[in-house]
Each structure stands twice: as structure tokens, then as C-alpha cells.
Design an enzyme around this catalytic site. Structure first.
Site, short mmCIF file in Angstrom:
data_model
loop_
_atom_site.label_atom_id
_atom_site.label_comp_id
_atom_site.label_asym_id
_atom_site.label_seq_id
_atom_site.Cartn_x
_atom_site.Cartn_y
_atom_site.Cartn_z
N GLU A 1 0.68 -1.11 -0.03
CA GLU A 1 -0.14 0.03 0.00
C GLU A 1 0.87 1.25 0.00
OE1 GLU A 1 -2.93 -0.33 3.32
OE2 GLU A 1 -4.17 -1.41 1.70
N GLU B 1 -6.57 -7.82 -1.19
CA GLU B 1 -7.14 -7.78 0.21
C GLU B 1 -8.51 -7.63 0.19
OE1 GLU B 1 -5.31 -5.51 3.13
OE2 GLU B 1 -3.22 -5.93 2.46
C1 GAL Z 1 -4.49 -2.90 5.00
C2 GAL Z 1 -2.96 -3.54 5.11
C3 GAL Z 1 -3.06 -4.90 5.66
C4 GAL Z 1 -3.92 -4.62 7.11
C5 GAL Z 1 -5.33 -4.12 6.69
C6 GAL Z 1 -6.14 -3.88 7.92
O1 GAL Z 1 -4.72 -1.62 4.54
O2 GAL Z 1 -2.42 -3.61 3.91
O3 GAL Z 1 -1.94 -4.96 6.13
O4 GAL Z 1 -3.27 -3.76 7.74
O5 GAL Z 1 -5.29 -2.85 6.05
O6 GAL Z 1 -6.38 -4.98 8.54
#
Ligand code: GAL
Length: 726
Positions: free
Chosen positions: A183, A252
Site C-alpha cells: 500500500e 485484500e
Molecule cells: C490494509 C493493510 C493490511 C492490514 C489491513 C487492515 O490496508 O495492507 O496489512 O493492515 O489494512 O487489517
């Protein structure tokens, strides 16, 4: 006409790219999908972070992931676990990355390795070792020489290890993709030119590793070629990669959210999760990864993000303890089956989209060789609808998508759940425990093992995170003619701290406790203190609750008592203690004696029976117990305790803080409508975390040692072992 031409162009590009990209490579990609050994795939992936469970749990978790229809296991690589001090590497136990990857391979799954090495992940310091902060001249995640050198050396180390074990797909291993950074988009946007230079460097450095598999940069629109930029979020259907030759990937897909101490427990309804995934796939998405598929536990002091709880359950399809979280696990398994039935059409054509009615949308994939798959959507969050497709009428519940792998038969609707729900239970096992206690003494400024200087030190610079605890110790002289000694109007002590919790002791007695929250990590103690004529000992125990894991230059964030510290209401008005002589002691005495371990715990005198400390701050407790029979996962019910840490046979199961009650709104939650992390929460006005996972593999049949350090004061006699069943 224009769109037909564009389509032909894309098809031509696709064929051409396929021809070029598959030469000599076993893993490649184009705008449609990943191509593994010449075959296009819709890849279904799930995150399991290896140190958040135990090696003994891994085979079962991986098998359950496979049974749930996953093709890929995704994990970050945790730098601070692997290189605890510069050049000293650790790949043992929960950090045995090679073993984890090999287990995934043996189960027939691929691996997406997110090397980072910045990982965010609610993991202490975002995965960076704390020593990195003290490398001279370093600045994290920017165009900075010392940082880039350290990052490159870690990336090389990991890639080297993977290669030496033949773990990349072209070597016959399971790793089909890697990730550099995490990110970075928002950071680059914020810092401009040095950010651009850094990300260009990171991409080049990654490619130079010659892994033979593609690299990803998530949430970074500007990702330089050939990095694939990908989407992270609750929904990603509208995302487009930054080049037409890159596949649409969702690294994600958040299955829930993390719990913080002080917050309720977030959850995400299975219907909405399935809806989001189906929506992504019907919009040409070809890789999606559940973050998390198994969240697990933040053992030890690995939880970060300030106040992140020990449980990292995440409402993932596999719960913290490794059990199926139903109906989510089953509902998603059924979705995956339906998607796989559509795969031939999905990977060989582009969707044609039509809008037959209000809030209705139809996506049809029709390939040249006759495969046809359709997705029928109802976007209305309140009303079901009747949708006509190819002269047949279909009923669609609100906010749902039906999947027709042959364009005729509905095999799945995202809002119709056929899996049974499960209700987890925590059942007491093994009867009551018998406890002994040991009091942690309040140190004083003249103790031998303290260091002294003028003024207040930042906490991390002293502890280097070797402990959550730092004592700030000073003496205050009170003249016998101070007015308050007669009037009884005690002076007001004010202590300003950058966080995260603070206990104030005056002459060895607890005067008060303050603690922050994720939104307000800074704390101020302000209270009237009972001082006597002569020397008074002020002892401040500053407590860290995890280092930050995200934010611009989070390495610069401070913690601990930075002042001012003042005493108000003296004859002379206010006395500023900020710049006077302070002594420092890192950690607790019990920590330096390793009271959590079998040998350490026998180095002090414990008391029991009527002498057992109850509801007293800074107390150590120990007990021994037999391993409960059966196979069910185990936990410990800490409801009667306040805050601290728990060890089982010398290993820390994490911070406990049941006394922090969940504030938030826990109303009814309708699956339909746009989800966010605050929409569906449970457990309001209860402890944010009451139960703590005790891995079975940490136990022997009998004589197991449980040690609790209690900061606030609690009743250990009510602590009980529980087994988790559904
Ligand atoms: C994303 C990040 C993950 C985790 C998630 C929230 O932005 O890439 O590592 O932190 O948020 O659980």
C-alpha cells in the site's frame, strides 16, 4: 461499432501477449488472468499469517483452506520475527517460513509471498525490526540510502532462501507471485518525488531478484511496470489496473476487521462477502484473496497498531482457534464451486453487460468454444426483484448475485445460505486452579540497576521495545513549611505522556492509572497526591501497547512520558519536574527474572493461601495444570483479571486486557447495503477480549506452568481453562 473494434483489439492483444508472455516462463499474466504453465486461471486465495498460529496447526488450517476451495495461500513475511537483531536470523518454530510454504505445496496449493518487507498487518512496527529505527541516518519507506540497503539485504535473504529450497513455481515450487512494499500509493502521493524514486528503485530491485514469477505492488496506482498494481478493500469491482496488459487483482478482500482493546468485535456477514466477490468476478476480476482466511492470534507482544487486541480473529472463515466459522466458511466454499464451474467461460471471454431493470445488472461471459456463464445482480439493498434473462424469470433477494455457470441454471445466490451456522462455546475444563503470587516491587531512583539523567527520555529510545514497561523515577523534596501539610489541600500532580498507559506511584503506593485508545494514544494523569515533608518517591510506570504499524513516518512516533510533569499547589505555586533528575529502569523485575519460565519462576519466593495477593496492582501469579483431554482448541478465561500478559510453559500467549470494555454501537446488522468496518459489531459493553488462545501444542500432559503478570489487580482464583467447541 466502436466497442466491437475495441473488443477485437483487446482480443488480438490478449492472444499476442499470451504468445509472448508464455515463452520460457511458467507463470505469466495478461489482462485476463494469471497464466500458469500455459493455463489461464481464476485464482482463489486466502491469507494465513504463519506466526499467528503454530506449526502444529498449519496442516489443518491449510487443509481446511483447500477444502474451502482455495487455490492459493497468501502470507506476509515478518522481518522483525526473522531478524530480531541485525544479521541474526530466525526461521524456527512459528517463523519456519519454509516449512509453512512446503505444507501449502504438499496440499496442492500455490503461494503468494508478500515479502514487503513493510507489512502493516496490525503487526508490531508494521513488521520492521525496532533496531532499524536506530540505524544512523535512516528514514523508513522513502528514497533513503540506509533504508534501501537494509530492505534490499532482507529481500535478498528471503528470495535466496526460497530459491535454495526451490520454492518458486519455475523451480517446481508453489510460489506463483510475490509482493514488494505494501500500500505504498498513499505514501507516495503524500511525499512526492522521493516516494516516486523509492518506488521505482523498489520495483527494479525486486525484478532484479529474478524469481521467475510476477511481482505485485498493492494499492499503488503508480506501480512501475512490470509490477502489477492491485486493489485492497471491502469491495473492488470498480478497480482497474494501471496498464491494459495487467490482470484485475484483489489482494485484500477484507473478511471482517481486527479488534482493538476498547472496541467491539467487528464482523462481516457472509452474504455481503460473497456478494462483493461475485461482483468482482463478474467485472473481470481473476484473482481475489481473503484477508484474512485465518486471522489467528497475536502471540507475545506482536500485536501493534496501538491497542490491537491479542485475538486477530478478523471474522475470517477459519476462526482464531482454527475452527470453521460457519456459515461463512461453507457459504464461500459454495461460491468458489460456482465460480470454478464458470471458469472456462470467465478466462476466455469478456463480459457483456446489460441492465434489464432498475438496480438490475446482467454479466454474460460467452467464449468462442461455446462456454457460457452468467451473473445476475440485484443491487437494491431493500427489495428483492424479478429479473428476466433469456426469457426466463429469476427471483433475486436484495443485494445479491445469482451465478449461472451454463447461462441457464442458478447454482448459487450470494444471499441464500445453505450452510448451517455455528455458535462457538467456551466450556470450562479441568476444574479450578490453585495460585501463588509474587509482588513486583516499585523500584526507586537510587536502585543500582537504574540509569539517571536530567530530563525526560522518550520510551522506545530507552527500551528498544525489549519490554512494554519503562519506569520513570524521581524524588521530590517537600519542605516542612509547605502550606498543604497543614491545610490538607494536597498538591496536584500532572503527568503528560505520549502513550499508551501510565501508572502513578507515590512513595510506593498506586495513586492512579490512565490509558489511551487507538484514537487517543496520548494520556494525561492529573490527580491530588499525598506527599509528606522530606523526600518523596515518584515512580511512573509507562506502558506501551504495541508500536504503530502504519502512517507516514510512523518510526518517528514517540511513546512514554515526555512531559511536562508538574506539581501544583505548593507555597511557590507550580514546580516543574520535567527537567530535573530522572532515573530509568527498563522492564519489570519479574521480566528480568524470566518469571514466565519454569526455571525463572523458581528463582523467587511465592506466597499462597491466605497470603495470596488479590486485587493488587503489579502482581505475578503462577499455577500448574494438567492438559485437558480431547482435541478441542483451548483458551483461558481472563474475565476476572485487569491487564497484563500471560505465559504458558515460558511462551507468551499475548497481552490480556479484559478490563477494557468495548465501546461502540452493536445494533442489528443487515447484510444488505454497503459494508464498512463499523457497520456490524458485537460484544458492546463486554470486555473487548475475554478469552485467550492457549495452543495445545504448547502443553505437555501434566505439570504445565501458567504465569500471569497483572498490572491493575484481579482475582486469579476465577481464571479458568476453557475448550472451544462449535
Ligand atoms: C490494509 C493493510 C493490511 C492490514 C489491513 C487492515 O490496508 O495492507 O496489512 O493492515 O489494512 O487489517
Amino acid at each position: 461499432m466502436g466497442s466491437t473494434l475495441k473488443m477485437v483489439g483487446i482480443m488480438f492483444g490478449l492472444v499476442l501477449f499470451l504468445a509472448i508472455s508464455s515463452v520460457g516462463a511458467t507463470v505469466s499474466y495478461d489482462d485476463k488472468s494469471f497464466i500458469i504453465n500455459g493455463k489461464r486461471k481464476i485464482l482463489i486465495s486466502g491469507s494465513i499469517h504463519y506466526p499467528r498460529s503454530t506449526p502444529e496447526m498449519w496442516p489443518d488450517l491449510i487443509q481446511k483452506a483447500k477444502d474451502g476451495g482455495l487455490d492459493v495461500i497468501q502470507t506476509y513475511v515478518f522481518w522483525n520475527g526473522h531478524e530480531p537483531s541485525p544479521g541474526k536470523y530466525n526461521f524456527e518454530g512459528r517463523f519456519d517460513l519454509v516449512r509453512f510454504i512446503k505444507l501449502a505445496h504438499q496440499a496442492g496449493l500455490y503461494v503468494h509471498l508478500r515479502i514487503g518487507p513493510f507489512v502493516c498487518a496490525e503487526w508490531n512496527f508494521g513488521g520492521f525490526p525496532v533496531w532499524l529505527k536506530y540505524v544512523p541516518g535512516i528514514e523508513f519507506r522513502t528514497d533513503n540510502g540506509p533504508f534501501k540497503a537494509a530492505m534490499q539485504s532482507f529481500v535478498q535473504r528471503i528470495v535466496g532462501l526460497m530459491k535454495s529450497e526451490s520454492l518458486f513455481e519455475p523451480q517446481g515450487g508453489p510460489i506463483i507471485m510475490s509482493q514488494i512494499e505494501n500500500e505504498y500509493g498513499p505514501v507516495e502521493w503524500e511525499i512526492g518525488a522521493p516516494g516516486k524514486a523509492y518506488s521505482a528503485w523498489a520495483a527494479k530491485m525486486a525484478v532484479a531478484q529474478n524469481t521467475g514469477v510476477p511481482w505485485i505492488m498493492c494499492k499503488q496506482e503508480t506501480a512501475p511496470d512490470p509490477m502489477i498494481d492491485t486493489c485492497n478493500g471491502f469491495y473492488c469491482e470498480g478497480f482497474h489496473p494501471n496498464k491494459p496488459n495487467k490482470p484485475k487483482m484483489w489482494t485484500e478482500a477484507w473478511t471482517g476487521w481486527y479488534t482493538q482493546f476498547g472496541g467491539p468485535i467487528p464482523y462481516r456477514p457472509a452474504e455481503d462477502m460473497a456478494f462483493a466477490v461475485a461482483r468482482f468476478v463478474q467485472n473481470n476480476g481473476s484473482f481475489f484473496n481473503y484477508y484474512m482466511y485465518h486471522g489467528g492470534t497475536n502471540f507475545g507482544r506482536n500485536a501493534a497498531g496501538l491497542f490491537v487486541a491479542t485475538s486477530y480473529d478478523y471474522d475470517a472463515p477459519l476462526d482464531e482457534y482454527g475452527l470453521l466459522n460457519e456459515p461463512k466458511w461453507g457459504h464461500l466454499r459454495d461460491l468458489h464451486k460456482a465460480i470454478k464451474q464458470c471458469e472456462p467461460a470467465l478466462v476466455s471471454s469478456y463480459p457483456t453487460v446489460t441492465w434489464p431493470g432498475k438496480n438490475q445488472e446482467v454479466h454474460v461471459f460467452r467464449s468462442k468454444n461455446g462456454a457460457c456463464a452468467a451473473f445476475l445482480s440485484n443491487y437494491d439493498p431493500s427489495f428483492s426483484t424479478k429479473l428476466t434473462f433469456q426469457n426466463v424469470q429469476y427471483d433475486l433477494p436484495p443485494w445479491s448475485i445469482s451465478i449461472l455457470p451454463d447461462c441457464k441454471t442458478v447454482v448459487y445466490n450470494t444471499a441464500r445460505i445453505s450452510s448451517k451456522s455455528s455458535t462457538p462455546k467456551m466450556l470450562p475444563v479441568g476444574g479450578s486452579l490453585s495460585w501463588q503470587s509474587y509482588n513486583e516491587e516499585t523500584p526507586s531512583a537510587d536502585d543500582r540497576d537504574t540509569v539517571t539523567k536530567s530530563g525526560l527520555w522518550e520510551q522506545l529510545s530507552v527500551t528498544r521495545d525489549s519490554s512494554d514497561y519503562l519506569w520513570y523515577l524521581t524524588d521530590v523534596n517537600i519542605a516542612s513549611d509547605e502550606g498543604f501539610l497543614k491545610s490538607g489541600e494536597w498538591p496536584l500532580l500532572t503527568v503528560m505522556s505520549a502513550g499508551h498507559a501510565l501508572h502513578v506511584f507515590i512513595n510506593g503506593k498506586l495513586a492512579g492509572t490512565v490509558y489511551g485508545s487507538l484514537d487517543h494514544p496520548k494520556v494525561t494523569y492529573s490527580g491530588k497526591v499525598n506527599l509528606r515533608a522530606g523526600v518523596n518517591k515518584i515512580s511512573l510506570l509507562s506502558v506501551s501497547v504495541g508500536l504503530p504499524n502504519v502512517g507516514l513516518h510512523y518510526e518517528r512516533w514517540n511513546e512514554g512520558v515526555l512531559g511536562p510533569v508538574t506539581l501544583n499547589g505548593l507555597n511557590a505555586g507550580t514546580r516543574d519536574l520535567t527537567k530535573q533528575k530522572w532515573s530509568y529502569k527498563t522492564g519489570l523485575r519479574g521480566e528480568s527474572l524470566s518469571l514466565g519460565t519454569v526455571t525463572g519462576s523458581s528463582s523467587v519466593e511465592w506466597v499462597q493461601g491466605s497470603l495470596l495477593a488479590q486485587k493488587q496492582p503489579l502482581t505475578w501469579y503462577k499455577s500448574t495444570f494438567e492438559a485437558p483431554g480431547g482435541e478441542e482448541p483451548l483458551g483461558v478465561d481472563m474475565m476476572s483479571m485487569g491487564k497484563g500478559e500471560v505465559w504458558i510453559n515460558g511462551q507468551s500467549i499475548g497481552r490480556h486486557w479484559p478490563a477494557y470494555t468495548a465501546k461502540g454501537s452493536c445494533g442489528n446488522c443487515n447484510y444488505a447495503g454497503t459494508f464498512n468496518e463499523k457497520k456490524c459489531q458485537r460484544n458492546c459493553n463486554q470486555p473487548s477480549q475475554r478469552w485467550y488462545h492457549v495452543p495445545r501444542s504448547w502443553l505437555k500432559p501434566s505439570g504445565n506452568l501458567m504465569v500471569v503478570f497483572e498490572e491493575w489487580g484481579g482475582d486469579p482464583t476465577k481464571i479458568s481453562l476453557v475448550k472451544r467447541t462449535t
